[in-house]
Design a protein around this motif. Structure first.
Motif, PDB file in Angstrom:
ATOM      1  N   ILE A  76     -46.564 -22.993 -37.808  1.00  0.00           N
ATOM      2  CA  ILE A  76     -47.436 -22.481 -38.500  1.00  0.00           C
ATOM      3  C   ILE A  76     -48.689 -23.496 -38.891  1.00  0.00           C
ATOM      4  CG2 ILE A  76     -48.044 -21.309 -40.666  1.00  0.00           C
ATOM      5  CD1 ILE A  76     -45.167 -20.023 -40.590  1.00  0.00           C
ATOM      6  N   GLU A 223     -42.566 -19.525 -37.812  1.00  0.00           N
ATOM      7  CA  GLU A 223     -42.511 -18.011 -37.900  1.00  0.00           C
ATOM      8  C   GLU A 223     -41.320 -17.376 -36.943  1.00  0.00           C
ATOM      9  OE1 GLU A 223     -42.258 -15.252 -39.653  1.00  0.00           O
ATOM     10  OE2 GLU A 223     -44.416 -15.853 -40.234  1.00  0.00           O
ATOM     11  N   THR A 244     -44.994 -17.402 -42.794  1.00  0.00           N
ATOM     12  CA  THR A 244     -46.513 -17.299 -42.840  1.00  0.00           C
ATOM     13  C   THR A 244     -46.986 -17.173 -44.258  1.00  0.00           C
ATOM     14  OG1 THR A 244     -46.446 -16.717 -40.513  1.00  0.00           O
ATOM     15  CG2 THR A 244     -48.630 -16.460 -41.758  1.00  0.00           C
ATOM     16  N   HIS A 279     -49.790 -13.395 -40.133  1.00  0.00           N
ATOM     17  CA  HIS A 279     -48.574 -13.305 -39.323  1.00  0.00           C
ATOM     18  C   HIS A 279     -48.588 -12.660 -38.085  1.00  0.00           C
ATOM     19  CE1 HIS A 279     -44.686 -10.781 -39.499  1.00  0.00           C
ATOM     20  NE2 HIS A 279     -44.257 -12.220 -39.157  1.00  0.00           N
TER      21      HIS A 279
END
Length: 631
Positions: A76, A223, A244, A279
């Protein structure tokens, strides 16, 4: 002066804090030998087991998230974890010790664990109800207070947010006061179930480990939850958070306060509006290649012990120079098993990355152990692995790929020449980096030296060092049994400097020479021929072990990376922090200079000074390696 309850009570103990687990073990052993039935001792056993399981879980999560060959497209916040953050989070597990002590005091008031059932369905329901109705809103309120109250944030919670890149260990990096509150949050459902008479062993183990799993998930910075699951079950996005979601809290601190359930952020109007879209984007991008590195260093494993120095094995160990650690010895069978698996079927994998002048710098590893490079039947397989790595780098758009020591072995692939000749249209530049290695060794030798003894004299580096020194009118005693190879190198020197290259076949020839340059493994007996006060410089892999207390020994040639390097959190083998082998640095210089030629095969003597000046220009600094042997 620090704020009350911000420091940990055992902070002064450092790593000796683990002795505080001693009373737990003492109580367990005492009751076993005395056939005592002290109720607290049984709880102590379960607490110790649970602490070990929790530590293993955090380590397992950390190992997974650090395996960038598996997770790099799902990262991320795309930054490396630097030494500063690692040092800050060194005692991340303080909270496990705290909760063990609190548990020992609290659970001892309840019945003996041996009288409890293993499973209680009603207890599970009670725990879930108490978690949702009490723990989640309580954590949300406390967390929000720590953010919105300036004093609380500055003196307590700012420590947690001082880690720029969320990591699994970041979950435990907080002040004593914060973890006291967290202990209450995690304890309420467990104590509540016992008070109501529905307690069980599986409830304790299950709730605590699931709690830790979700904490690890949120701080993992990787993620792994597909966005499709929220599209199919929309309400689920309010029940469980994602990595996220929590990463946004670290970036935009005024949002996403929840423990695990975004429902409370929605009710409190603190839900970050970017959460869902971000996300989904990261989830969709996970199938694509992430940012392409401009420079790749293709390393290799040295042995089974040093294999455990990789960042994805133990982050704290890899952040320090490598040496054989006794506490890792029991894990050698696992390393041996990994070696067999990689030998049977393996691919080049990504190990770590950091930023160099805003350019992504990555390390890939050929999963072959050092001794395998010297097995004749393994040569083709190793070359195939290296070739695949080069072609992969070429497809990705990497500009420069630099080969580590054994990956460019002359007998293996001619210092990279094999790959360049086989693939003449390569866009990626293949670099062995030996030009800077030679320069680093040569510039460490004092200018007043008039004679040196050189082993490995006919190797790439040996040849370059000999020819360079003879140009400086330095007499070079070249140890080699091959007269033909010596003559070939001597003919490369100009007619007026050939006399400075002297062919010798025995170590005894250097009995009066105080400057030894080692390019071939040298035994203790062979070293004994050096005069007292001799200095040993070396470029042999692996490095020789010094045996003379009256002499000085150098490590392998190395350079310190520029000060503006970011995200570097692992030491390169035995090198100090921020220091890399000269061949690695040579590839960096090749990239920074934008040179378009391949640096493979024989070293161009005329480029040694050019590469050295370029390295200094870009902020790389020479490291003096010569030192006395200390017993």
């Amino acid at each position: 002066m620090s704020a009350p309850l911000s420091a940990w009570p055992w902070e002064i103990l450092g790593n000796f804090k683990y002795m505080l687990y001693g009373p737990f073990l003492a109580r367990i052993l005492y009751t076993r030998y005395q056939d005592d039935t002290i109720r607290n001792s049984n709880w102590c056993l379960h607490i110790i087991i649970l602490c070990l399981l929790r530590g293993f879980m955090y380590q397992a999560w950390t190992s997974y998230t650090s395996m960038l060959f598996l997770t790099r497209n799902r990262v991320i916040i795309k930054k490396g974890v630097d030494f500063k953050q690692i040092d800050k989070e060194w005692h991340w597990d303080n909270f496990i010790l705290l909760q063990a002590i609190v548990a020992a005091l609290g659970l001892s008031m309840f019945s003996d664990p041996e009288t409890l059932g293993v499973w209680n369905k009603k207890g599970i329901i009670v725990v879930l109800m108490l978690h949702v109705a009490v723990s989640e809103p309580l954590y949300y309120y406390i967390h929000k207070c720590f953010h919105e109250n300036k004093y609380l944030f500055t003196h307590y919670h700012a420590v947690h947010h001082s880690s720029p890149v969320p990591q699994v260990y970041t979950a435990g990096h907080a002040t004593f006061l914060e973890h006291l509150f967290l202990t209450i949050v995690i304890g309420i459902p467990i104590i509540g179930s016992f008070v109501l008479g529905y307690g069980s062993l599986s409830l304790i183990y299950g709730y605590v480990l699931i709690f830790d799993t979700l904490r690890c998930l949120g701080h993992s910075n990787v993620e792994i939850i597909p966005h499709q699951i929220f599209d199919k079950i929309p309400l689920l996005r309010y029940v469980v958070y994602t990595p996220t979601y929590h990463s946004l809290h670290h970036v935009e601190t005024g949002t996403n306060y929840c423990l695990f359930m975004p429902l409370f952020d929605a009710l409190g109007n603190t839900l970050n509006s970017k959460s869902r879209d971000m996300h989904k984007k990261i989830s969709l991008d996970s199938g694509k290649n992430s940012r392409v590195p401009d420079f790749v260093f293709l390393a290799h494993v040295v042995d089974m012990s040093s294999a455990m120095h990789a960042p994805f094995v133990t982050r704290s160990v890899s952040s320090m120079p490598y040496y054989t650690r006794i506490h890792l010895k029991p894990f050698l069978p696992i390393s041996f098993l990994a070696m067999l698996i990689m030998w049977a079927k393996s691919k080049t994998f990504l190990n770590s990355f950091y930023y160099l002048r805003d350019r992504l710098h990555q390390t890939w590893i050929v999963p072959r152990f050092g001794f395998q490079y010297f097995l004749p039947f393994a040569a083709d397989g190793i070359n195939k692995q290296i070739e695949e790595a080069i072609l992969r780098a070429d497809r990705l758009g990497v500009k420069v790929i630099s080969l580590a020591a054994l990956n460019k072995n002359e007998s293996l692939n001619g210092g990279g020449t094999l790959f360049v000749n086989k693939h003449p249209n390569l866009k990626v530049r293949v670099v062995h980096g030996n030009t800077l290695t030679a320069a680093a060794i040569l510039h460490e030798i004092p200018e007043d030296v008039t004679e040196v003894f050189l082993t490995g004299a006919t190797s790439k580096l040996g040849r370059a060092i000999a020819l360079y020194l003879c140009r400086k009118n330095v007499r070079v005693l070249m140890l080699t049994l091959s007269t033909e190879r010596f003559r070939k190198i001597q003919k490369e020197a100009s007619a007026d400097t050939q006399k400075y290259l002297v062919h010798v076949t025995k170590y005894q020839a250097a009995q009066n020479c105080k400057t030894w340059i080692i390019g071939k493994w040298t035994t203790s007996r062979q070293q004994s021929f050096a005069p007292s006060g001799a200095k040993f410089y070396q470029f042999v892999v692996p490095a020789i072990h010094g045996s003379r207390r009256d002499c000085s020994y150098g490590t392998l040639a190395a350079m310190k990376l520029p000060e503006d390097v970011e995200g570097l959190g692992a030491c390169e083998y035995t090198m100090e922090r921020g220091v890399v082998h000269a061949c690695h640095a040579g590839g960096v210089v090749h990239y920074l200079e934008g040179w378009t030629h391949h640096e493979v095969g024989a070293i161009d003597i005329d480029r040694i000074d050019i590469v050295w000046k370029a390295a200094l220009k870009h902020g790389l600094k020479p490291i003096s390696s010569i030192r006395k042997i200390v017993y």
